[in-house]
Design a protein around this motif. Structure first.
Motif, mmCIF file in Angstrom:
data_model
loop_
_atom_site.group_PDB
_atom_site.id
_atom_site.type_symbol
_atom_site.label_atom_id
_atom_site.label_comp_id
_atom_site.label_asym_id
_atom_site.label_seq_id
_atom_site.Cartn_x
_atom_site.Cartn_y
_atom_site.Cartn_z
ATOM 1 N N UNK A 231 -32.884 67.058 29.521
ATOM 2 C CA UNK A 231 -34.203 66.809 30.089
ATOM 3 C C UNK A 231 -35.228 66.659 28.961
ATOM 4 N N UNK A 232 -36.019 65.598 29.030
ATOM 5 C CA UNK A 232 -37.092 65.377 28.059
ATOM 6 C C UNK A 232 -38.437 65.573 28.742
ATOM 7 N N UNK A 233 -39.365 66.194 28.038
ATOM 8 C CA UNK A 233 -40.710 66.382 28.556
ATOM 9 C C UNK A 233 -41.717 65.966 27.484
ATOM 10 N N UNK A 234 -42.602 65.037 27.863
ATOM 11 C CA UNK A 234 -43.645 64.533 26.965
ATOM 12 C C UNK A 234 -43.052 64.032 25.646
ATOM 13 N N UNK B 163 -33.406 56.181 23.729
ATOM 14 C CA UNK B 163 -32.036 56.678 23.747
ATOM 15 C C UNK B 163 -31.668 57.420 22.484
ATOM 16 N N UNK B 164 -32.041 56.870 21.348
ATOM 17 C CA UNK B 164 -31.703 57.503 20.065
ATOM 18 C C UNK B 164 -32.490 58.791 19.846
ATOM 19 N N UNK B 165 -33.736 58.815 20.321
ATOM 20 C CA UNK B 165 -34.542 60.028 20.176
ATOM 21 C C UNK B 165 -34.014 61.132 21.077
ATOM 22 N N UNK B 166 -33.544 60.772 22.264
ATOM 23 C CA UNK B 166 -33.064 61.759 23.228
ATOM 24 C C UNK B 166 -31.895 62.566 22.663
ATOM 25 N N UNK B 167 -31.015 61.916 21.872
ATOM 26 C CA UNK B 167 -29.873 62.640 21.307
ATOM 27 C C UNK B 167 -30.070 62.937 19.822
ATOM 28 N N UNK B 168 -31.323 62.840 19.363
ATOM 29 C CA UNK B 168 -31.729 63.245 18.018
ATOM 30 C C UNK B 168 -31.136 62.392 16.902
#
Length: 322
Positions: free
Chosen positions: A8-11, A53-58
């Motif tokens: 889950x991502x927030x802001x 997508x790339x930011x979500x999985x670091x």
């Protein structure tokens, strides 16, 4: 975060610093993906899908916001802290040739994740790799070949094998079939669905092809200039998209003649995508929206659930007005 939500991502915000200024490639995004679910992500080229997508999985460092994986916020973990989680968070890239090391054999490429994480003996890794290759529909003889010696579809199967090698819980699929022939696309898509069914992994499936998204996704999020403008269950979005941008995207889908379903009313989009460095005030889509109102320039619409559409979120004054 509910029990079945896996990530889950927030802001979530990611900035790109360019010579012309700062681009908010991902701008305050909220999203969640449940275990075994596929969230389809669509939008025009350059809207920030791959960056999200790339930011979500670091693979990219977020500038703001949180990323909850399980019970842990992983948004600002350092490299050492992230390393044990890398096997859980994987990605299938658009171009399999570019994502595979041409100087290494398929066996060397697929053995690397197990070597890095200290899994198995040398003999055990050979058998694991052979089984993995066969799991994605190829013969174990492919292990001794190099990426340039196999076809595009076969390379993408190897890329998928590498991504699932450590049984990840979250897989970001970034346009995984767009570089392949149409005849091969269906094979790869069906392979990915079978693998997800057996593993229960959560997929973020990025594509500009709505027909592919319609086949793969359980929910669909629509992205425009770094923001999500609509997020809904696939059936609801397919039947009645609410945001003008989503309506325009869906009305552009080619339909057979005679159509198998009633033809959608054409929703025109005027002009080009505005500058990501200096986007319009208020609603970012207003400069191209045929239904824009004065409030659209003055106030940014909130992404919220409209009346009578449970599970849907829309960022539009027209839809969410009392």
């Amino acid at each position: 975060m509910t029990d079945d939500v896996l990530i889950e991502a927030r802001d979530l915000t990611k900035l790109h610093h360019t010579a012309g200024g700062v681009v908010r490639a991902v701008d305050g995004i909220d999203l969640s993906i449940r275990r075994g679910e596929t969230l389809g992500l669509v939008g025009e080229s350059g809207c920030g899908k791959s960056t999200l997508g790339r930011t979500l999985i670091r693979l990219h460092e977020p500038d703001e916001g949180s990323i909850r994986y399980g019970e842990r916020d992983i948004a600002h973990l350092n490299r050492k802290e992230l390393r044990p989680l890398r096997g859980d968070l994987q990605m299938v890239f658009q171009d399999p040739f570019a994502s595979l090391n041409p100087r290494r054999s398929i066996r060397q490429i697929l053995t690397e994740p197990f070597s890095v994480h200290g899994i198995g003996t040398r003999k055990e890794r050979r058998q694991i790799v052979d089984d993995l290759i066969e799991k994605v529909g190829l013969h174990s003889d492919f292990a001794e070949r190099y990426p340039h010696e196999i076809s595009g579809g076969q390379r993408q199967r190897i890329a998928i094998a590498r991504a699932i090698a450590l049984d990840p819980n979250v897989v970001v699929c970034d346009e995984p079939v767009s570089a392949l022939d149409v005849s091969v696309q269906a094979q790869i898509i069906n392979l990915m669905r079978r693998l997800q069914t057996s593993s229960g992994a959560a997929y973020l499936f990025i594509s500009h092809d709505l027909s592919v998204i319609g086949y793969m996704a359980d929910r669909i999020a629509v992205m425009y200039l770094g923001e999500i403008v609509e997020d809904a269950p696939k059936a609801a979005l397919w039947k009645e998209p609410l945001h003008p941008y989503t309506q325009a995207l869906f009305s552009a889908i080619a339909q057979p003649d005679p159509p198998s379903v009633p033809r959608r009313k054409r929703v025109p989009i005027e002009g080009d995508i505005p500058s990501a460095i200096n986007p319009p005030s208020g609603c970012r889509f207003r400069s191209r929206c045929p239904f824009a109102m004065p409030i659209c320039a003055e106030q940014k619409p909130a992404l919220k659930e409209p009346a009578g559409r449970a599970g849907t979120r829309v960022s539009c004054h027209l839809v969410n007005s009392p």
